[in-house]
Design a protein around this motif. Structure first.
Motif, PDB file in Angstrom:
ATOM      1  N   ASP A 154      -0.996   5.222  -1.605  1.00 49.23           N
ATOM      2  CA  ASP A 154       0.280   4.783  -1.037  1.00 49.23           C
ATOM      3  C   ASP A 154       1.298   4.602  -2.162  1.00 49.23           C
ATOM      4  O   ASP A 154       0.971   4.105  -3.242  1.00 49.23           O
ATOM      5  N   ARG A 155       2.546   5.005  -1.894  1.00 50.57           N
ATOM      6  CA  ARG A 155       3.619   4.877  -2.892  1.00 50.57           C
ATOM      7  C   ARG A 155       4.763   4.055  -2.320  1.00 50.57           C
ATOM      8  O   ARG A 155       4.780   3.724  -1.128  1.00 50.57           O
ATOM      9  N   VAL A 156       5.747   3.768  -3.159  1.00 49.62           N
ATOM     10  CA  VAL A 156       6.842   2.907  -2.733  1.00 49.62           C
ATOM     11  C   VAL A 156       8.101   3.249  -3.514  1.00 49.62           C
ATOM     12  O   VAL A 156       8.028   3.664  -4.684  1.00 49.62           O
ATOM     13  N   LEU A 157       9.251   3.122  -2.859  1.00 47.63           N
ATOM     14  CA  LEU A 157      10.545   3.247  -3.522  1.00 47.63           C
ATOM     15  C   LEU A 157      11.120   1.852  -3.716  1.00 47.63           C
ATOM     16  O   LEU A 157      11.166   1.054  -2.768  1.00 47.63           O
ATOM     17  N   LEU A 158      11.566   1.561  -4.926  1.00 48.54           N
ATOM     18  CA  LEU A 158      12.276   0.328  -5.213  1.00 48.54           C
ATOM     19  C   LEU A 158      13.748   0.680  -5.377  1.00 48.54           C
ATOM     20  O   LEU A 158      14.123   1.401  -6.303  1.00 48.54           O
ATOM     21  N   VAL A 159      14.562   0.202  -4.449  1.00 48.34           N
ATOM     22  CA  VAL A 159      15.997   0.521  -4.435  1.00 48.34           C
ATOM     23  C   VAL A 159      16.756  -0.770  -4.712  1.00 48.34           C
ATOM     24  O   VAL A 159      16.668  -1.730  -3.938  1.00 48.34           O
ATOM     25  N   ALA A 160      17.511  -0.800  -5.805  1.00 49.71           N
ATOM     26  CA  ALA A 160      18.197  -2.032  -6.204  1.00 49.71           C
ATOM     27  C   ALA A 160      19.683  -1.784  -6.407  1.00 49.71           C
ATOM     28  O   ALA A 160      20.079  -0.757  -6.967  1.00 49.71           O
ATOM     29  N   ASP A 161      20.485  -2.727  -5.948  1.00 45.68           N
ATOM     30  CA  ASP A 161      21.924  -2.733  -6.226  1.00 45.68           C
ATOM     31  C   ASP A 161      22.169  -3.671  -7.401  1.00 45.68           C
ATOM     32  O   ASP A 161      21.872  -4.875  -7.313  1.00 45.68           O
ATOM     33  N   ILE A 162      22.704  -3.118  -8.487  1.00 45.23           N
ATOM     34  CA  ILE A 162      22.899  -3.872  -9.722  1.00 45.23           C
ATOM     35  C   ILE A 162      24.392  -3.925 -10.031  1.00 45.23           C
ATOM     36  O   ILE A 162      25.060  -2.887 -10.074  1.00 45.23           O
ATOM     37  N   ILE A 214      12.925  -2.219  -0.302  1.00 44.25           N
ATOM     38  CA  ILE A 214      11.615  -1.640  -0.619  1.00 44.25           C
ATOM     39  C   ILE A 214      11.229  -0.696   0.513  1.00 44.25           C
ATOM     40  O   ILE A 214      11.157  -1.110   1.682  1.00 44.25           O
ATOM     41  N   ILE A 215      11.005   0.559   0.165  1.00 42.56           N
ATOM     42  CA  ILE A 215      10.700   1.581   1.165  1.00 42.56           C
ATOM     43  C   ILE A 215       9.289   2.105   0.927  1.00 42.56           C
ATOM     44  O   ILE A 215       9.007   2.730  -0.099  1.00 42.56           O
ATOM     45  N   ALA A 216       8.406   1.832   1.869  1.00 40.97           N
ATOM     46  CA  ALA A 216       7.025   2.288   1.754  1.00 40.97           C
ATOM     47  C   ALA A 216       6.930   3.787   2.011  1.00 40.97           C
ATOM     48  O   ALA A 216       7.620   4.326   2.875  1.00 40.97           O
ATOM     49  N   VAL A 217       6.080   4.441   1.244  1.00 40.75           N
ATOM     50  CA  VAL A 217       5.800   5.864   1.447  1.00 40.75           C
ATOM     51  C   VAL A 217       4.278   6.013   1.557  1.00 40.75           C
ATOM     52  O   VAL A 217       3.590   6.228   0.552  1.00 40.75           O
ATOM     53  N   PRO A 218       3.737   5.867   2.765  1.00 47.62           N
ATOM     54  CA  PRO A 218       2.275   5.924   2.938  1.00 47.62           C
ATOM     55  C   PRO A 218       1.717   7.285   2.517  1.00 47.62           C
ATOM     56  O   PRO A 218       2.394   8.309   2.601  1.00 47.62           O
ATOM     57  N   THR A 219       0.477   7.253   2.056  1.00 49.34           N
ATOM     58  CA  THR A 219      -0.166   8.497   1.668  1.00 49.34           C
ATOM     59  C   THR A 219      -0.500   9.338   2.901  1.00 49.34           C
ATOM     60  O   THR A 219      -0.296   8.918   4.043  1.00 49.34           O
ATOM     61  N   ILE A 220      -0.993  10.505   2.680  1.00 55.32           N
ATOM     62  CA  ILE A 220      -1.307  11.446   3.762  1.00 55.32           C
ATOM     63  C   ILE A 220      -2.635  11.048   4.420  1.00 55.32           C
ATOM     64  O   ILE A 220      -3.619  10.779   3.716  1.00 55.32           O
TER      65      ILE A 220
END
Length: 248
Positions: free
Chosen positions: A124-132, A105-111
């Motif tokens: 605030d946004r977030v990347l969900l990175v999953a290995d499937i 989970i990679i946080a991407v804080p707002t400006i």
């Protein structure tokens, strides 16, 4: 092997099925079962979800990813909490018929307010990175919901671009809040293939009650055959779900 990949902005399971044109846009009742039924009917192998509630004053808005996985019949799910106002917490999720063996989970804080030059909704946004693991091979999938502000979108695309530079990623998908070939999306077009472009599909994905723009995407690793791409006219949310069938 063919795999059906989907993405759906579920608008926290707000039920738009019977929405009338005169209804206010943001007051649709939450109906997790109706959303689960829509997802189950479309039979995705892996689906990314945006605007998923984790915390809410309404019980229907608590841990929606977990509830949807159970109700729609998915053995595996992953989730990433993003923005919170103290009363509600919203983010992204993945439901999968195949094992999810690792999640980042990679946080991407707002400006910061002092650096904001554009009027609009900051979050605030977030990347969900999953290995499937599919058919014995690990496939990396990224799901996100981009911001309404161009600078926010540039920040999140930059983070994704850096992942693409170092890792092999099968799919990047989500509600990107930008029109096709917007300048800030160009790094994705350069490094991956747009499913919609590949199948020459120019259908709108938003809004389900008044379709007028395409802002939802499934980008696929170069070299992977895209067998099909569909914008499903399902009205359970304010977005249409999309899918791409990949030969992996």
């Amino acid at each position: 092997m063919e795999v059906k990949i989907g993405n759906y902005n579920i608008c926290h399971c707000g039920d738009y099925t019977n929405r009338k044109d005169t209804d206010p846009i943001w007051v649709q009742a939450i109906n997790v079962q109706a959303m689960a039924d829509a997802i189950k009917k479309l039979d995705f192998d892996v689906i990314g979800l945006n605007e998923v509630y984790f915390k809410s004053v309404n019980e229907e808005g608590v841990e929606q990813a977990k509830k949807l996985a159970k109700l729609a019949g998915y053995d595996y799910y992953a989730s990433a909490e993003g923005a919170s106002d103290g009363r509600t917490t919203i983010g992204n999720a993945i439901l999968s018929k195949y094992p999810i063996i690792n999640v980042e989970i990679i946080a991407v804080p707002t400006i910061p307010e002092s650096e904001r030059v554009e009027e609009g909704w900051y979050e605030d946004r977030v990347l969900l990175v999953a290995d499937i693991e599919i058919n014995g091979k690990v496939n990396k999938v990224i799901v996100s919901h981009f911001g309404c502000i161009k600078k926010e979108r540039e920040l999140i695309v930059d983070k994704i671009s850096k992942i693409l530079d170092k890792d092999e990623v099968l799919v990047v998908m989500g509600d990107f809040n930008a029109l096709p070939h917007a300048q800030e999306l160009q790094p994705l077009y350069d490094k991956m293939i747009s499913s919609a472009d590949q199948k020459n599909n120019k259908e709108f994905t938003f809004a389900s009650y008044n379709p007028h723009m395409c802002i939802d995407y499934i980008f696929v690793k170069k070299g992977v055959e895209i067998k099909d791409y569909v914008v499903h006219k399902e009205k359970a949310s304010d977005h249409y779900p999309i899918s791409a069938v990949l030969d992996i």
